[in-house]
Design a protein around this motif. Structure first.
Motif, mmCIF file in Angstrom:
data_model
loop_
_atom_site.group_PDB
_atom_site.id
_atom_site.type_symbol
_atom_site.label_atom_id
_atom_site.label_comp_id
_atom_site.label_asym_id
_atom_site.label_seq_id
_atom_site.Cartn_x
_atom_site.Cartn_y
_atom_site.Cartn_z
ATOM 1 N N ALA A 186 9.351 38.552 -16.283
ATOM 2 C CA ALA A 186 10.478 39.583 -15.939
ATOM 3 C C ALA A 186 11.085 39.248 -14.470
ATOM 4 O O ALA A 186 12.216 39.320 -14.573
ATOM 5 N N GLU A 187 10.162 38.866 -13.659
ATOM 6 C CA GLU A 187 10.999 38.478 -12.404
ATOM 7 C C GLU A 187 11.946 37.298 -12.528
ATOM 8 O O GLU A 187 13.037 37.220 -11.972
ATOM 9 N N LEU A 188 11.628 36.355 -13.323
ATOM 10 C CA LEU A 188 12.268 34.801 -13.583
ATOM 11 C C LEU A 188 13.416 35.350 -14.197
ATOM 12 O O LEU A 188 14.541 34.940 -14.026
ATOM 13 N N GLY A 189 13.084 36.351 -15.107
ATOM 14 C CA GLY A 189 14.564 36.644 -16.034
ATOM 15 C C GLY A 189 15.526 37.476 -14.903
ATOM 16 O O GLY A 189 16.582 37.243 -15.299
ATOM 17 N N LYS A 190 14.996 38.239 -14.387
ATOM 18 C CA LYS A 190 15.970 38.953 -13.425
ATOM 19 C C LYS A 190 16.655 38.288 -12.374
ATOM 20 O O LYS A 190 17.924 38.145 -12.289
ATOM 21 N N ARG A 191 15.988 37.125 -12.001
ATOM 22 C CA ARG A 191 16.728 35.933 -10.999
ATOM 23 C C ARG A 191 17.876 35.323 -11.958
ATOM 24 O O ARG A 191 18.673 35.018 -11.301
ATOM 25 N N ALA A 192 17.258 34.732 -12.995
ATOM 26 C CA ALA A 192 18.254 34.068 -13.761
ATOM 27 C C ALA A 192 19.752 34.917 -14.183
ATOM 28 O O ALA A 192 20.757 34.293 -14.164
ATOM 29 N N MET A 193 19.613 36.116 -14.509
ATOM 30 C CA MET A 193 20.625 37.048 -15.059
ATOM 31 C C MET A 193 21.404 37.312 -13.674
ATOM 32 O O MET A 193 22.808 37.518 -13.854
ATOM 33 N N THR A 194 20.776 37.656 -12.706
ATOM 34 C CA THR A 194 21.509 37.838 -11.337
ATOM 35 C C THR A 194 22.520 36.689 -10.920
ATOM 36 O O THR A 194 23.494 36.947 -10.679
ATOM 37 N N ARG A 195 21.910 35.456 -11.160
ATOM 38 C CA ARG A 195 22.744 34.078 -10.652
ATOM 39 C C ARG A 195 23.860 34.100 -11.669
ATOM 40 O O ARG A 195 25.134 33.892 -11.583
ATOM 41 N N ALA A 196 23.615 34.376 -13.062
ATOM 42 C CA ALA A 196 24.580 33.987 -13.893
ATOM 43 C C ALA A 196 25.734 34.955 -13.812
ATOM 44 O O ALA A 196 26.940 34.752 -14.154
ATOM 45 N N LEU A 197 25.509 36.387 -13.355
ATOM 46 C CA LEU A 197 26.565 37.489 -13.134
ATOM 47 C C LEU A 197 27.177 37.379 -11.814
ATOM 48 O O LEU A 197 28.030 38.189 -11.418
ATOM 49 N N SER A 198 26.594 36.497 -11.188
ATOM 50 C CA SER A 198 26.848 36.495 -9.647
ATOM 51 C C SER A 198 26.751 37.937 -8.816
ATOM 52 O O SER A 198 27.689 38.399 -8.076
ATOM 53 N N GLN A 199 25.566 38.793 -9.447
ATOM 54 C CA GLN A 199 25.648 39.898 -9.043
ATOM 55 C C GLN A 199 25.223 40.091 -7.400
ATOM 56 O O GLN A 199 24.424 39.509 -6.969
ATOM 57 N N GLY A 200 26.019 41.094 -6.507
ATOM 58 C CA GLY A 200 25.774 41.063 -5.159
ATOM 59 C C GLY A 200 26.296 39.964 -4.303
ATOM 60 O O GLY A 200 26.239 40.273 -3.100
ATOM 61 N N ARG A 201 26.981 39.095 -4.801
ATOM 62 C CA ARG A 201 27.508 38.160 -4.068
ATOM 63 C C ARG A 201 29.008 38.546 -3.716
ATOM 64 O O ARG A 201 29.715 38.875 -4.511
ATOM 65 N N VAL A 202 29.286 38.014 -2.526
ATOM 66 C CA VAL A 202 30.458 38.416 -1.901
ATOM 67 C C VAL A 202 31.022 37.041 -1.590
ATOM 68 O O VAL A 202 30.499 36.311 -0.860
#
Length: 356
Positions: free
Chosen positions: A340-356
């Motif tokens: 679950a943690e690895l999946g969360k990290r991978a999808m966050t990177r893929a969507l560039s979530q939270g990045r400015v």
């Protein structure tokens, strides 16, 4: 509900005072990340910072600051340095997400440190966490005694503090050190420590360094940068860059002389910062999200956070985030904690979530 979008410099005196009062009246908003001073510091260096002024009545306004990025995406104020997100106003019923996003011109808004006490975010989250805190409402001495009964960590820190004095000289704590050489050494230590973890120092992003320096140099009653240092004799042994509000010190970017690791100078410094925070009348030291051992040992309270997104489901960014939510919830329910943690990290990177 009415919602107007303005830039931070366009906030008038009445709105700034309303923002201040909203923060003062709600303990969950005591973090300096919810201070208008933090929004002003970020907006000084980014033209994409916007504020949604939400009016429920003529007497009640709430404020929500964010970055408005390309493709109608919204990101937390300060991007990767943001340790808290939420609406600065009364905690109440959730806002109708699609209508709210449409009114502020967004298709989606990603959050990773939002308050669970705010239904708008809690109901749109796929991950929960907490931010450990040193609760000083009963005073430093009572906090110390309480933690000493639960863990031997503080006694160990006190013993190492005595050893530091005995072997390196008297300690000198500065709550805010104006010495530019101390700042440069702090940055050098931080970069070196992160390099050992194959990680990049976030303040090496130029605009974030500019924001940090603006915060460091800000000194007001309700918001101030805190660059504290600890010396043994004339030798700098630890430093911390954080910020405070009217009630809370945020433990943000600590560093220390790695060659003195056996003395735990960083933890000695943290204990002194907590003592200084109490002397200043602050009610807490927020240690920031994380499961590091020292956070468990020093904290006697925590604030619940959540991670997720607000989205308009018929938009492209919104559809992607909706799919991401369903996938993450499936991993949380049926997968291992690690998957679950690895999946969360991978999808966050893929969507560039939270990045400015």
């Amino acid at each position: 509900m009415r919602c107007d979008i303005i830039s931070v410099p366009d906030l008038d005196a009445d709105s700034i005072e309303q923002w201040r009062q909203n923060q003062l009246q709600n303990p969950d908003l005591c973090s300096p990340f919810f201070s208008v001073g933090y929004a002003q510091a970020v907006a000084k260096h980014r033209s994409d910072v916007k504020v949604a002024v939400i009016e429920y009545s003529e007497q009640t306004k709430s404020f929500f600051a964010f970055h408005k990025l390309s493709r109608a995406r919204g990101a937390p104020l300060g991007g990767q340095i943001s340790d808290y997100q939420g609406i600065v106003g009364p905690t109440g019923a959730p806002i109708h997400t699609p209508s709210f996003l449409k009114s502020v011109g967004l298709a989606s808004y990603d959050f990773n440190h939002a308050l669970q006490t705010q239904p708008t975010f809690a109901q749109n989250a796929y991950w929960q966490s907490d931010s450990p805190r040193i609760d000083l409402r009963d005073g430093y001495e009572n906090w110390y005694k309480g933690r000493a009964q639960e863990t031997s960590a503080l006694k160990t820190v006190a013993r190492k503090k005595r050893k530091l004095i005995r072997e390196l000289g008297e300690l000198r704590f500065l709550a805010h050190d104006p010495d530019p050489d101390a700042w440069d050494i702090f940055l050098e230590w931080k970069r070196a420590a992160l390099a050992e973890q194959n990680a990049r120092f976030i303040l090496d992003t130029p605009w974030l360094m500019d924001v940090a320096k603006t915060i460091r140099d800000t000194k007001t009653t309700d918001f101030a940068g805190m660059f504290s240092t600890l010396y043994a004799g004339d030798r700098l042994i630890a430093a911390h860059f954080g910020m405070r509000s009217h009630a809370a010190l945020h433990w943000w970017m600590p560093s220390y002389d790695a060659s003195l690791n056996r003395y735990s100078p960083g933890l000695v410094h943290l204990a002194l910062c907590a003592e200084d925070a109490d002397a200043r009348g602050l009610s807490e030291v927020d240690l920031g999200r994380g499961t590091q051992r020292y956070k468990r040992e020093f904290s006697n309270a925590s604030r619940q956070l959540c991670e997720g997104s607000l989205e308009r489901p018929l938009s492209i960014p919104g559809s992607a985030r909706g799919i991401r939510k369903l996938t993450q919830k499936g991993l949380n329910r049926f997968g291992s904690n690690r998957s679950a943690e690895l999946g969360k990290r991978a999808m966050t990177r893929a969507l560039s979530q939270g990045r400015v």
